[in-house]
Write a protein that holds these residues in place. Structure first.
Motif, PDB file in Angstrom:
ATOM      1  N   VAL A  51     -36.566 -52.143   9.414  1.00 24.00           N
ATOM      2  CA  VAL A  51     -37.217 -52.338  10.702  1.00 24.00           C
ATOM      3  C   VAL A  51     -36.233 -52.019  11.809  1.00 24.00           C
ATOM      4  CG1 VAL A  51     -38.371 -54.024  12.191  1.00 24.00           C
ATOM      5  CG2 VAL A  51     -38.646 -54.173   9.711  1.00 24.00           C
ATOM      6  N   ASP A  52     -36.639 -51.171  12.724  1.00 24.84           N
ATOM      7  CA  ASP A  52     -35.879 -50.998  13.965  1.00 24.84           C
ATOM      8  C   ASP A  52     -36.883 -50.794  15.091  1.00 24.84           C
ATOM      9  OD1 ASP A  52     -36.471 -48.173  14.324  1.00 24.84           O
ATOM     10  OD2 ASP A  52     -34.807 -47.667  13.003  1.00 24.84           O
ATOM     11  N   ASN A  53     -36.400 -50.749  16.287  1.00 27.14           N
ATOM     12  CA  ASN A  53     -37.306 -50.553  17.424  1.00 27.14           C
ATOM     13  C   ASN A  53     -36.630 -49.657  18.442  1.00 27.14           C
ATOM     14  OD1 ASN A  53     -35.460 -52.170  18.706  1.00 27.14           O
ATOM     15  ND2 ASN A  53     -36.773 -53.937  18.871  1.00 27.14           N
ATOM     16  N   ASP A  54     -37.066 -49.728  19.652  1.00 27.23           N
ATOM     17  CA  ASP A  54     -36.539 -48.816  20.666  1.00 27.23           C
ATOM     18  C   ASP A  54     -35.285 -49.343  21.359  1.00 27.23           C
ATOM     19  OD1 ASP A  54     -37.749 -50.845  22.053  1.00 27.23           O
ATOM     20  OD2 ASP A  54     -38.925 -49.559  23.353  1.00 27.23           O
ATOM     21  N   ALA A  55     -34.554 -50.253  20.711  1.00 25.59           N
ATOM     22  CA  ALA A  55     -33.292 -50.730  21.284  1.00 25.59           C
ATOM     23  C   ALA A  55     -32.302 -49.572  21.346  1.00 25.59           C
ATOM     24  CB  ALA A  55     -32.725 -51.860  20.446  1.00 25.59           C
ATOM     25  N   GLY A  65     -32.425 -56.036  20.646  1.00 16.85           N
ATOM     26  CA  GLY A  65     -33.414 -55.359  19.819  1.00 16.85           C
ATOM     27  C   GLY A  65     -33.534 -56.022  18.472  1.00 16.85           C
ATOM     28  N   TYR A  66     -34.305 -55.426  17.600  1.00 15.12           N
ATOM     29  CA  TYR A  66     -34.583 -56.011  16.308  1.00 15.12           C
ATOM     30  C   TYR A  66     -34.356 -54.979  15.220  1.00 15.12           C
ATOM     31  CZ  TYR A  66     -36.950 -58.710  12.732  1.00 15.12           C
ATOM     32  OH  TYR A  66     -37.236 -59.409  11.592  1.00 15.12           O
ATOM     33  N   TYR A  67     -33.329 -55.173  14.442  1.00 15.58           N
ATOM     34  CA  TYR A  67     -33.035 -54.343  13.299  1.00 15.58           C
ATOM     35  C   TYR A  67     -32.965 -55.276  12.101  1.00 15.58           C
ATOM     36  CZ  TYR A  67     -31.516 -50.463  16.295  1.00 15.58           C
ATOM     37  OH  TYR A  67     -31.462 -49.445  17.186  1.00 15.58           O
ATOM     38  N   THR A  89     -42.327 -44.565  11.787  1.00 16.96           N
ATOM     39  CA  THR A  89     -42.349 -45.126  13.147  1.00 16.96           C
ATOM     40  C   THR A  89     -40.979 -45.619  13.597  1.00 16.96           C
ATOM     41  OG1 THR A  89     -43.032 -47.250  12.217  1.00 16.96           O
ATOM     42  CG2 THR A  89     -44.773 -45.782  13.041  1.00 16.96           C
ATOM     43  N   ASN A  90     -40.025 -45.713  12.672  1.00 21.48           N
ATOM     44  CA  ASN A  90     -38.668 -46.100  13.056  1.00 21.48           C
ATOM     45  C   ASN A  90     -37.987 -44.976  13.819  1.00 21.48           C
ATOM     46  OD1 ASN A  90     -38.797 -48.650  11.972  1.00 21.48           O
ATOM     47  ND2 ASN A  90     -37.502 -48.212  10.211  1.00 21.48           N
TER      48      ASN A  90
END
Length: 164
Positions: A51-55, A65-67, A89-90
């Motif tokens: 899981v990652d996001n746009d951080a 952010g969330y990794y 989406t990652n």
């Protein structure tokens, strides 16, 4: 001193509602604690999602952010496969690299990638939209810790139990 608008009936009602909410949650937690790991260890491949996001990328992403690996811990039977998925989406590539200690205190050494490593070369990262499969046949029953070498704060564990 109690508030003049809070009656004994209101307090009893609040306690009753809290109990109604807490009871199913406690039962569900107990079911997963007792049967969850062993039940999951008996079926086919297990999947762990990266899981990652746009951080912002490293170093700005530390603490922001969330990794993560989700779930953060699983239990598998020896010989079962674990598929590490990096969804399309990652935004970032990731790795799955073992961490273990050797030796006895105070002369211990941290070993990286000795049990398994998805990306032994820097070009072998798991890019968004791809996955890496770990066959646990060669792993002894034990608990294993792993991390992403690109994002070292991303960690996870799994337990290998003897095959039934």
């Amino acid at each position: 001193m109690s508030h003049p608008f809070v009656t004994k009936t209101t307090l009893l009602h609040r306690r009753f509602v809290r109990a109604l909410i807490a009871l199913p949650i406690a039962a569900l937690a107990a079911a997963f604690t007792i049967a969850g790991p062993l039940a999951h260890a008996q079926t086919g491949s297990m999947h762990v999602m990266m899981v990652d996001n746009d951080a912002q990328p490293y170093p700005a992403a530390v603490g922001v952010g969330y990794y993560a690996f989700a779930p953060v811990h699983i239990t598998v039977a020896q010989g079962q496969q674990i598929v590490f998925d990096n969804p399309s989406t990652n935004l970032r590539p990731h790795t799955v690299t073992s961490l273990s200690w050797t030796g006895r205190s105070p002369y211990r050494d941290l070993q990286v990638g000795t049990a398994f490593d998805s990306s032994p070369a820097t070009d072998d990262v798991i890019t968004p939209g791809s996955s890496w499969t770990l066959d646990t046949s060669a792993l002894d029953p034990d608990q294993y810790t792993y991390y992403c070498t690109v994002h070292p704060w991303m960690t996870g564990t799994f337990t290998v139990v003897p095959a039934a």
